[in-house]
Design an enzyme around this catalytic site. Structure first.
Site, PDB file in Angstrom:
ATOM      1  N   CYS A  85      -4.679  12.877  12.885  1.00 29.31           N
ATOM      2  CA  CYS A  85      -5.495  11.671  12.757  1.00 29.31           C
ATOM      3  C   CYS A  85      -5.368  10.920  14.065  1.00 29.31           C
ATOM      4  O   CYS A  85      -4.731  11.402  14.998  1.00 29.31           O
ATOM      5  CB  CYS A  85      -5.050  10.839  11.568  1.00 29.31           C
ATOM      6  N   ARG A 102      -4.977  10.564   4.499  1.00 33.09           N
ATOM      7  CA  ARG A 102      -3.884  11.535   4.601  1.00 33.09           C
ATOM      8  C   ARG A 102      -2.909  11.470   3.435  1.00 33.09           C
ATOM      9  O   ARG A 102      -2.345  12.482   3.030  1.00 33.09           O
ATOM     10  CB  ARG A 102      -3.075  11.248   5.861  1.00 33.09           C
ATOM     11  N   ASP A 108       4.738   0.769  12.300  1.00 33.54           N
ATOM     12  CA  ASP A 108       3.571   0.066  11.753  1.00 33.54           C
ATOM     13  C   ASP A 108       3.487  -1.394  12.203  1.00 33.54           C
ATOM     14  O   ASP A 108       2.529  -2.086  11.870  1.00 33.54           O
ATOM     15  CB  ASP A 108       3.586   0.132  10.216  1.00 33.54           C
ATOM     16  N   ARG A 137       0.642  14.727  13.158  1.00 36.75           N
ATOM     17  CA  ARG A 137       1.134  14.511  11.799  1.00 36.75           C
ATOM     18  C   ARG A 137       1.163  15.769  10.921  1.00 36.75           C
ATOM     19  O   ARG A 137       0.460  15.852   9.914  1.00 36.75           O
ATOM     20  CB  ARG A 137       0.331  13.393  11.131  1.00 36.75           C
ATOM     21  N   PRO A 138       1.990  16.737  11.282  1.00 40.06           N
ATOM     22  CA  PRO A 138       2.093  17.955  10.462  1.00 40.06           C
ATOM     23  C   PRO A 138       2.806  17.680   9.129  1.00 40.06           C
ATOM     24  O   PRO A 138       3.404  16.604   8.954  1.00 40.06           O
ATOM     25  CB  PRO A 138       2.944  18.883  11.321  1.00 40.06           C
ATOM     26  N   LYS A 181       0.836  -1.208   0.000  1.00 38.73           N
ATOM     27  CA  LYS A 181       0.000   0.000   0.000  1.00 38.73           C
ATOM     28  C   LYS A 181       0.872   1.260   0.000  1.00 38.73           C
ATOM     29  O   LYS A 181       0.651   2.162  -0.817  1.00 38.73           O
ATOM     30  CB  LYS A 181      -0.893  -0.003   1.249  1.00 38.73           C
ATOM     31  N   ASN A 182       1.836   1.326   0.914  1.00 37.25           N
ATOM     32  CA  ASN A 182       2.593   2.575   1.074  1.00 37.25           C
ATOM     33  C   ASN A 182       3.633   2.795  -0.023  1.00 37.25           C
ATOM     34  O   ASN A 182       4.287   3.833  -0.054  1.00 37.25           O
ATOM     35  CB  ASN A 182       3.237   2.641   2.464  1.00 37.25           C
ATOM     36  N   ARG A 213      -8.478  -0.667   4.795  1.00 32.08           N
ATOM     37  CA  ARG A 213      -7.616   0.336   4.165  1.00 32.08           C
ATOM     38  C   ARG A 213      -6.218  -0.217   3.924  1.00 32.08           C
ATOM     39  O   ARG A 213      -5.469   0.341   3.125  1.00 32.08           O
ATOM     40  CB  ARG A 213      -7.506   1.574   5.071  1.00 32.08           C
TER      41      ARG A 213
HETATM   42  N1  EPU Z   1       6.499  14.841  10.784  1.00 30.06           N
HETATM   43  C1  EPU Z   1       6.637  16.182  11.051  1.00 30.06           C
HETATM   44  N2  EPU Z   1       6.598  17.080  10.014  1.00 30.06           N
HETATM   45  C2  EPU Z   1       6.433  16.670   8.728  1.00 30.06           C
HETATM   46  C3  EPU Z   1       6.295  15.316   8.449  1.00 30.06           C
HETATM   47  C4  EPU Z   1       6.351  14.399   9.498  1.00 30.06           C
HETATM   48  O1  EPU Z   1       6.782  16.583  12.207  1.00 30.06           O
HETATM   49  O2  EPU Z   1       6.402  17.543   7.839  1.00 30.06           O
HETATM   50  C5  EPU Z   1       6.573  13.841  11.881  1.00 30.06           C
HETATM   51  C6  EPU Z   1       5.311  13.019  12.048  1.00 30.06           C
HETATM   52  O3  EPU Z   1       4.333  13.686  12.808  1.00 30.06           O
HETATM   53  C7  EPU Z   1       5.855  11.778  12.719  1.00 30.06           C
HETATM   54  C8  EPU Z   1       7.234  11.615  12.068  1.00 30.06           C
HETATM   55  O4  EPU Z   1       7.545  12.878  11.539  1.00 30.06           O
HETATM   56  O5  EPU Z   1       6.028  12.006  14.085  1.00 30.06           O
HETATM   57  C9  EPU Z   1       7.342  10.588  10.959  1.00 30.06           C
HETATM   58  O6  EPU Z   1       6.223  10.732  10.083  1.00 30.06           O
HETATM   59  P1  EPU Z   1       6.286  10.446   8.533  1.00 30.06           P
HETATM   60  O7  EPU Z   1       6.121  11.721   7.809  1.00 30.06           O
HETATM   61  O8  EPU Z   1       7.467   9.603   8.198  1.00 30.06           O
HETATM   62  O9  EPU Z   1       4.963   9.589   8.335  1.00 30.06           O
HETATM   63  P2  EPU Z   1       4.054   9.627   7.054  1.00 30.06           P
HETATM   64  O10 EPU Z   1       4.906   9.822   5.870  1.00 30.06           O
HETATM   65  O11 EPU Z   1       2.891  10.519   7.268  1.00 30.06           O
HETATM   66  C10 EPU Z   1       4.254   7.063   6.490  1.00 30.06           C
HETATM   67  C11 EPU Z   1       3.314   5.914   6.323  1.00 30.06           C
HETATM   68  C12 EPU Z   1       2.745   5.527   7.683  1.00 30.06           C
HETATM   69  C13 EPU Z   1       3.915   5.137   8.599  1.00 30.06           C
HETATM   70  C14 EPU Z   1       4.906   6.309   8.695  1.00 30.06           C
HETATM   71  C15 EPU Z   1       6.140   5.991   9.504  1.00 30.06           C
HETATM   72  C16 EPU Z   1       2.475   6.265   4.066  1.00 30.06           C
HETATM   73  C17 EPU Z   1       1.344   6.608   3.185  1.00 30.06           C
HETATM   74  N3  EPU Z   1       2.250   6.305   5.399  1.00 30.06           N
HETATM   75  O12 EPU Z   1       3.486   8.140   7.036  1.00 30.06           O
HETATM   76  O13 EPU Z   1       1.914   4.405   7.475  1.00 30.06           O
HETATM   77  O14 EPU Z   1       3.434   4.831   9.882  1.00 30.06           O
HETATM   78  O15 EPU Z   1       5.322   6.691   7.363  1.00 30.06           O
HETATM   79  O16 EPU Z   1       6.806   4.904   8.979  1.00 30.06           O
HETATM   80  O17 EPU Z   1       3.546   5.913   3.603  1.00 30.06           O
HETATM   81  C18 EPU Z   1       0.186   2.879   7.998  1.00 30.06           C
HETATM   82  O18 EPU Z   1       0.393   2.328   6.903  1.00 30.06           O
HETATM   83  O19 EPU Z   1      -0.542   2.356   8.893  1.00 30.06           O
HETATM   84  C19 EPU Z   1       0.792   4.175   8.272  1.00 30.06           C
HETATM   85  C20 EPU Z   1       0.331   4.990   9.213  1.00 30.06           C
END
Ligand code: EPU
Length: 421
Positions: free
Chosen positions: A116, A92, A306, A121-122, A22-23, A398
């Site tokens: 969420c 998201r 995850d 998650r900013p 998925k990701n 999902r």
């Molecule tokens: N963060 C910030 N600022 C940003 C971006 C991220 O502070 O601009 C913080 C987040 O709040 C978090 C950390 O950085 O504390 C890491 O977040 P990241 O951005 O890596 O997460 P994401 O890209 O939103 C993806 C996966 C998630 C997975 C995370 C961590 C996708 C679509 N989603 O999310 O998947 O948990 O990386 O590995 O790739 C899931 O599949 O269940 C899922 C939640």
């Protein structure tokens, strides 16, 4: 709304095939916005998130058709590069259209995804990168409006404050069509980032170093469409690995790349589980008792957030006490109260959950709160005494393709009850 009912007590045995990731599929489908023409994506999991993304692509004037594990996208010019609230609020990951749209059209308007269930998650890191590349950013009325006054993004050196998976993916896409050489420092190293880089390079981009924490992208003027089979889902695979271990089973998890799951495999072995590569899969066997081990989540190649909820269920059955620390998301212990209702002994203090092993869990009605928490409740149900009914399984749909069919194929007593509130 569907529920899933499980009667615990069956040992899992047999072979389970792993679906496309998925990701990986989500950013790759968004990257199709970078090039006009016919794209073909194979091994795409049949999941609600993929359907939502196809809806968003269609809203953006593309022709995305999802059939028999394939998404075909006819890439066409986007008349209005806006991702509306109605679609972004469903998922998201919709924010992944931001980089490709700004790169291609010099502007985009995307609804802010907001927080969420698992945390705030900013997306400040995504926006900081675009700004460094010459974009002007305005936040108003719940939307982020991005405009590139020069029309084309300019290369930059971008240092992430923290590694972010979708942030790295967005900026990789943005840099693919920017003018000059962009460097992303402290980039996310997840295998899904590497997979996106492979796809971008197939489309004619020049991305180097994906999979390490420094990624260099030499921008090009245009990209071409792509045909690509999505890599297997390491988190789905990891979930079945834990389920097999949990039931003292013997399962071949087919089509998994073990090198993507080293941190999980190491912890499973430390807990007394046999993890062996077998052909293109991995065999999981547990014969002895489970030992308690401590786990701290971290960006890849650390232990994946995850997999935290699923591993916690395993620790509920281990001898001794295990400490599980979540460092990525601030609110990712929502499965704990539900597991405690099933007889687990878990205490949460701040970011650490202390799990004291118990002899048995009891079946109960439980509520799924997010995707991975839902998976953990299903795993708990597989070993609990009696019947467990997991409600609100739309979260599960999902991220896990045909989970009840796959578990039933391994001998679990599990069924979906359709349309119950
Ligand atoms: N963060 C910030 N600022 C940003 C971006 C991220 O502070 O601009 C913080 C987040 O709040 C978090 C950390 O950085 O504390 C890491 O977040 P990241 O951005 O890596 O997460 P994401 O890209 O939103 C993806 C996966 C998630 C997975 C995370 C961590 C996708 C679509 N989603 O999310 O998947 O948990 O990386 O590995 O790739 C899931 O599949 O269940 C899922 C939640």
């Amino acid at each position: 709304m569907d529920n899933i009912r499980i009667v615990g007590g069956r040992r899992l045995e047999g072979v389970v095939p792993i679906s496309g990731a998925k990701n990986a599929a989500l950013p790759i489908l968004c990257a199709s916005l970078l090039a006009e023409g016919e794209h073909r994506f194979r091994n795409v999991p049949e999941l609600q998130d993929i359907k939502t993304l196809c809806e968003l692509l269609n809203h953006l004037d593309q022709e995305a058709v999802f059939e028999n594990g394939e998404v075909r996208v006819l890439g066409r010019p986007v008349s209005d590069p806006t991702a509306p609230y109605e679609l972004v609020k469903k998922m998201r990951a919709s924010v992944l259209v931001l980089g490709p749209l700004v790169a291609r059209y010099g502007r985009a308007v995307v609804s802010l995804p907001g927080g969420c269930a698992i945390g705030a998650r900013p997306i400040d890191q995504h926006l900081k990168g675009l700004e460094l590349m010459g974009a002007e950013i305005e936040l108003a009325h719940g939307y982020v409006r991005v405009e590139v006054p020069r029309g084309r993004l300019q290369a930059a050196e971008i240092v992430f404050d923290i590694p972010t998976v979708t942030g790295t993916e967005n900026l990789m896409c943005a840099a693919a069509l920017a003018e000059g050489r962009t460097t992303l420092v402290n980039a996310a190293r997840e295998p899904e980032v590497e997979e996106l880089a492979r796809v971008l390079n197939k489309m004619g981009a020049n991305v180097f170093g994906a999979g390490t924490d420094v990624i260099v992208i030499d921008g090009v003027e245009s990209l071409h469409p792509v045909d690509h089979a999505i890599m297997p889902d390491r988190i789905e695979a990891g979930t079945y690995m834990v389920a097999a271990a949990m039931t003292a089973g013997n399962v071949l998890v087919e089509g998994v790349q073990l090198e993507h799951l080293e941190a999980l495999s190491a912890k499973l072995r430390a807990a007394g589980v046999d993890v062996e590569r077998e052909g293109s899969g991995v065999r999981i066997v547990r014969e002895g008792p489970l030992r308690a081990v401590d786990v701290t989540t971290a960006p890849h190649p650390g232990f994946p957030t995850d997999m935290q909820a699923q591993f916690m269920v395993l620790m509920c059955f281990a001898e001794g006490q295990s400490r599980i620390t979540e460092t990525i998301f601030e609110n990712r212990f929502m499965h704990v109260p539900e597991l405690n209702r099933m007889g687990a002994q878990i205490d949460v203090h701040g970011r650490t959950a202390t799990v004291t092993g118990v002899r048995a869990l009891q079946g109960a009605n439980v509520m799924a709160t997010d995707l991975r928490a839902s998976a953990s409740l299903i795993i708990a149900g597989l070993v609990a005494d009696g019947e467990t009914e997991v409600r609100r399984v739309y979260h599960l749909d999902r991220g896990y393709e045909h989970i009840e069919r796959k578990l039933a194929g391994l001998g679990a007593r599990i069924e979906r009850i359709r349309g119950k509130l």
